[in-house]
Design an enzyme around this catalytic site. Structure first.
Site, short mmCIF file in Angstrom:
data_model
loop_
_atom_site.label_atom_id
_atom_site.label_comp_id
_atom_site.label_asym_id
_atom_site.label_seq_id
_atom_site.Cartn_x
_atom_site.Cartn_y
_atom_site.Cartn_z
N GLU A 291 0.84 -1.15 0.09
CA GLU A 291 0.11 0.11 0.01
C GLU A 291 0.87 1.30 0.06
O GLU A 291 0.40 2.22 -0.53
CB GLU A 291 -1.12 -0.13 1.31
CG GLU A 291 -2.15 0.68 0.94
CD GLU A 291 -3.30 0.67 2.04
OE1 GLU A 291 -4.42 0.78 1.59
OE2 GLU A 291 -2.88 0.46 3.08
N HIS A 317 7.69 -26.63 0.93
CA HIS A 317 6.85 -27.64 0.58
C HIS A 317 5.68 -27.03 -0.24
O HIS A 317 4.63 -27.55 -0.39
CB HIS A 317 6.34 -28.33 1.78
CG HIS A 317 7.33 -29.18 2.46
ND1 HIS A 317 7.86 -30.49 2.10
CD2 HIS A 317 8.15 -28.70 3.51
CE1 HIS A 317 8.95 -30.69 2.97
NE2 HIS A 317 9.18 -29.55 3.77
N LYS A 431 -13.64 1.92 -2.72
CA LYS A 431 -14.84 2.34 -1.54
C LYS A 431 -15.87 3.28 -1.88
O LYS A 431 -16.83 3.09 -1.32
CB LYS A 431 -13.81 3.07 -0.61
CG LYS A 431 -12.90 2.38 0.31
CD LYS A 431 -12.14 3.48 1.39
CE LYS A 431 -10.68 2.92 2.00
NZ LYS A 431 -10.28 3.81 2.74
O1 PA5 Z 1 -2.42 1.84 5.90
C1 PA5 Z 1 -3.70 2.49 5.92
O2 PA5 Z 1 -4.09 3.58 6.01
C2 PA5 Z 1 -5.14 1.56 5.41
O3 PA5 Z 1 -4.64 0.22 5.16
C3 PA5 Z 1 -5.74 1.38 6.92
O4 PA5 Z 1 -5.20 1.00 7.97
C4 PA5 Z 1 -7.16 0.73 6.68
O5 PA5 Z 1 -7.96 1.32 5.43
C5 PA5 Z 1 -7.90 0.94 7.87
O6 PA5 Z 1 -8.34 2.31 8.13
P1 PA5 Z 1 -8.63 2.70 9.66
O7 PA5 Z 1 -7.68 2.61 10.46
O8 PA5 Z 1 -9.22 4.21 9.13
O9 PA5 Z 1 -10.06 2.10 9.98
#
Ligand code: PA5
Length: 463
Positions: A291, A317, A431
């Site tokens: 990400e 494995h 989203k």
């Molecule tokens: O790294 C990130 O920003 C995302 O993966 C968030 O952790 C994830 O979308 C969850 O978001 P939030 O903590 O706002 O619920």
């Protein structure tokens, strides 16, 4: 106490034909300077809040006091969260607590509750967990930096409704929120209802939050030594902010991963702990690396390595066949221990059966360790590069150091790829489409776009 990095087998000079060439390595100092400059600029802009988390003594004390206060009151904790708000808790549970901790009776857990991480709104998980626990003796931690994540809020709504049936108006006493200090719906609800909250500092993004209350609250509730975890992280942050790449394991590792990708055609970066307790650090890293680094660069190109989680010896494995003989597009980073996490001598139970008797007298850990070294050597023989991160031993100090190392490395890699490691614009459209499909107000345009993007019935291929 040490964490070391062995990069020998990432280099052609180290005897691996698919490794970084001498010509590419000659520029390592320039690459280090580029990555350090980008890191420093971000730090000075105040956006690398994760580096400061180990110094938050008051925050740690508050978490420890809260965990001590509720110890014995609850048998179970349901942690609701997703992505960066859940993967760290899962990694800390397996790294810092004994194997199978949630299967142990309360006295063997030291009276600490079982912590269950619900990282999906899939009803089999949510209802399965609700079926498992006694809500009269269950604390619910809702973890969301933004406070607005659909999956987490959906879980929260279901669980809160159940809590209200058990506790009536006193349900809020059994809720804890971990969220942004100022903004978001969870913060607003907490203010209105007086729900206990812990903060995720506004300059700490989701996937960089494992050393904030996001990871520390569940870790403290499990009885883990969060002070030692942070002390190891602080020591590693000091190493990982050195200018010289030889002194800075995060910088050195990021440079080798990037060079192997961009110069040697190795876009797939495998993290492979040969320490079972560290197995959940691999998926945590996958989210962090993917990400953070999978982005559209300022020049419009799509960049980013593909992280892959593996675990030794189990993946010998499974995936190791691919790593050995599949496309030469991978670099494997092993995580190992210098000291065994305890050991058991393999007894001689069939002394006359050669296929078994050679194992007798060795430790189980000796076998695991030999398998890691054998796999690294086999990969090198095939011209496949690998690196090794080694923790002196398995304890909270070293785990904290490892987590800080990988977070700093991500920021350095971003500097080399020339992208922003702190945003995630690519997940927004999905989203918004989800909101549109559920009728969220203000998403009419997304609904129309979703329908326009949907394939006409005549072109569907469904078998
Ligand atoms: O790294 C990130 O920003 C995302 O993966 C968030 O952790 C994830 O979308 C969850 O978001 P939030 O903590 O706002 O619920």
């Amino acid at each position: 106490m040490t964490l070391t990095l062995d990069l020998t087998r990432t280099l052609a000079a180290g005897g691996v034909t698919g490794g970084i060439s001498a010509a590419d390595w000659a520029d390592v100092t320039t690459h280090a300077a580029t990555a350090r400059a980008a890191f420093t600029a971000r730090r000075e802009a105040g956006v690398l809040g994760f580096l400061d988390l180990p110094a938050d003594d008051d925050g740690v004390a508050a978490l420890q006091a809260f965990a001590a206060e509720v110890r014995g009151q609850y048998d179970d904790v349901l942690l609701l969260g997703i992505g960066g708000s859940s993967l760290g808790a899962i990694a800390l549970r397996s790294s810092l607590r004994p194997w199978g901790v949630n299967l142990m009776p309360a006295d063997r857990r030291g009276g600490w509750p079982r912590v269950h991480v619900l990282d999906t709104p899939d009803p089999t998980v949510v209802l399965g967990a609700l079926d498992l626990v006694d809500l009269r003796r269950t604390m619910v931690c809702v973890v969301s930096k933004s406070g607005g994540t659909a999956e987490t809020l959906a879980q929260y709504s279901v669980v809160r409704d159940r809590l209200s049936k058990v506790h009536g108006e006193t349900l809020t006493r059994h809720l804890v929120f971990v969220t942004d200090p100022d903004v978001g719906p969870l913060r607003a609800i907490a203010r209105a209802e007086g729900i206990r909250t812990f903060e995720v500092p506004s300059n700490v993004g989701g996937r960089y939050s494992v050393l904030s209350a996001v990871g520390l609250l569940p870790a403290a509730l499990m009885g883990a030594d969060i002070g030692a975890l942070l002390s190891g992280a602080a020591a590693m942050a000091a190493r990982c902010t050195q200018d010289a790449w030889r002194e800075n394991p995060a910088l050195a590792w990021a440079i080798t991963q990037w060079l192997l990708h961009t110069r040697q055609g190795k876009p797939i970066h495998v993290l492979m702990p040969y320490v079972d307790a560290l197995r959940d650090i691999a998926p945590w890293f996958v989210q962090l690396w993917a990400e953070s680094l999978g982005k559209i660069a300022p020049d419009g190109t799509h960049v980013g390595p593909t992280p892959l989680a593996a675990v030794g010896p189990a993946d010998q494995h499974a995936q190791v066949q691919l790593f050995m003989e599949g496309p030469a597009d991978k670099v494997v980073t092993f995580i190992t221990l210098a000291e065994p996490p305890g050991d058991q001598v393999i007894p001689s139970v069939h002394p006359k059966t050669r296929e078994i008797s050679y194992l007798a007298g060795h430790g189980l850990w000796t076998l695991v360790d030999a398998e890691q070294r054998a796999t690294a050597a086999a990969l090198a023989t095939m011209g496949r590069p690998s690196a090794t991160m080694q923790l002196e031993r398995l304890d909270p100090w070293h785990v904290g150091g490892l987590l800080m190392w990988l977070q700093c490395a991500t920021i350095y890699a971003a500097g080399l790829y020339g992208i922003n490691p702190l945003d995630q614009p690519g997940v927004e459209l999905g989203k918004r489409y989800t909101g549109a499909l559920l009728g969220r107000a203000g998403t009419e345009a997304e609904r129309a776009a979703y329908e326009a993007a949907d394939s006409p019935a005549s072109s569907r291929l469904v078998i």
